[in-house]
Design a protein around this motif. Structure first.
Motif, short mmCIF file in Angstrom:
data_model
loop_
_atom_site.label_atom_id
_atom_site.label_comp_id
_atom_site.label_asym_id
_atom_site.label_seq_id
_atom_site.Cartn_x
_atom_site.Cartn_y
_atom_site.Cartn_z
N THR A 138 100.24 11.78 69.94
CA THR A 138 100.69 12.11 71.30
C THR A 138 102.05 12.78 71.28
OG1 THR A 138 99.39 10.25 72.16
CG2 THR A 138 101.07 11.17 73.60
N VAL A 172 95.16 13.26 75.02
CA VAL A 172 95.71 12.76 76.28
C VAL A 172 95.66 11.25 76.24
CG1 VAL A 172 95.07 14.78 77.66
CG2 VAL A 172 93.50 12.87 77.49
N VAL A 231 94.80 7.89 78.23
CA VAL A 231 94.00 7.49 79.39
C VAL A 231 93.91 5.98 79.47
CG1 VAL A 231 92.59 9.61 79.33
CG2 VAL A 231 91.80 7.56 78.13
N ARG A 238 90.99 7.39 83.34
CA ARG A 238 91.95 8.25 84.06
C ARG A 238 93.19 8.49 83.22
NH1 ARG A 238 93.03 5.15 89.36
NH2 ARG A 238 94.69 6.70 89.51
N ARG A 239 93.70 9.72 83.29
CA ARG A 239 94.94 10.09 82.59
C ARG A 239 96.10 9.28 83.14
NH1 ARG A 239 95.01 16.09 80.62
NH2 ARG A 239 97.24 15.64 80.56
N ASP A 299 99.35 10.16 82.92
CA ASP A 299 100.57 10.96 83.07
C ASP A 299 101.05 11.10 84.52
OD1 ASP A 299 98.44 12.59 83.72
OD2 ASP A 299 98.97 14.19 82.33
N ASP A 300 100.37 10.47 85.46
CA ASP A 300 100.80 10.50 86.87
C ASP A 300 101.69 9.29 87.13
OD1 ASP A 300 101.09 10.35 89.63
OD2 ASP A 300 98.99 10.76 90.05
#
Length: 172
Positions: A96, A126, A128, A134-135, A137-138
């Motif tokens: 990563t 990525v 998750v 779900r990713r 990064d939010d």
């Protein structure tokens, strides 16, 4: 000189992880270990690291349980450094970090890419959520909060920062 460690750092998983792998040479040694390097001379030759620095870093990685020191020759005794399960579990973290570094470059500027071993196709790592896929990064959808063993300092930090307003801003 005052210590950089605060009380909440002693229990913070990010702080404790950085203690183990946050040093420049440590990450590069681990990267080489993921590529199959196991011997002192291999690490030294590939990295161009001094003998004393490599000795110190390997000793720390062994003490932290990320590498295991095993004899591979008896006369004279020589050792190899093999990833432990704990050490191997850091591979996604290293991948990563490398992907983040590559994300700032054009494809032509990348000196190392991650590919599918069978097809040779470049992959985009990525992070998750294992349950939902779900990713992560939010930073508005996923936030840290105090855990079951959190101290009052951790509760004070996260009890005031995890609440957000409807527009995603952090409420204080």
């Amino acid at each position: 000189m005052a210590s950089r460690i605060r009380a909440e750092d002693l229990e913070c998983p990010l702080s404790t992880t950085v203690q183990h792998v946050g040093e420049w040479w440590t990450l590069l040694i681990l990267h080489d270990a993921f590529d199959g390097y196991t011997r002192f001379d291999q690490f030294q030759e590939n990295l161009g690291i001094s003998t004393s620095m490599l000795t110190a870093r390997l000793k720390t990685l062994v003490a932290d349980g990320l590498l295991e020191r095993r004899p591979y020759q008896t006369n004279p005794v020589r050792y190899e450094y093999v990833l432990t399960n704990l050490g191997r579990s850091l591979r996604p973290v290293i991948i990563t970090l490398a992907a983040w570094g590559n994300s700032r470059l054009t494809p032509e500027q990348r000196s190392m890419i991650l590919v599918d071993a069978a097809s040779g196709d470049e992959v985009e790592p990525v992070v998750v959520d294992a349950k939902t896929g779900r990713r992560l990064d939010d930073s508005h959808a996923y936030v840290f909060t105090a855990g079951p063993s959190a101290s009052s300092a951790m509760h004070a930090r996260y009890d005031r920062t995890t609440a957000t307003t409807p527009d995603g801003a952090i409420a204080t």
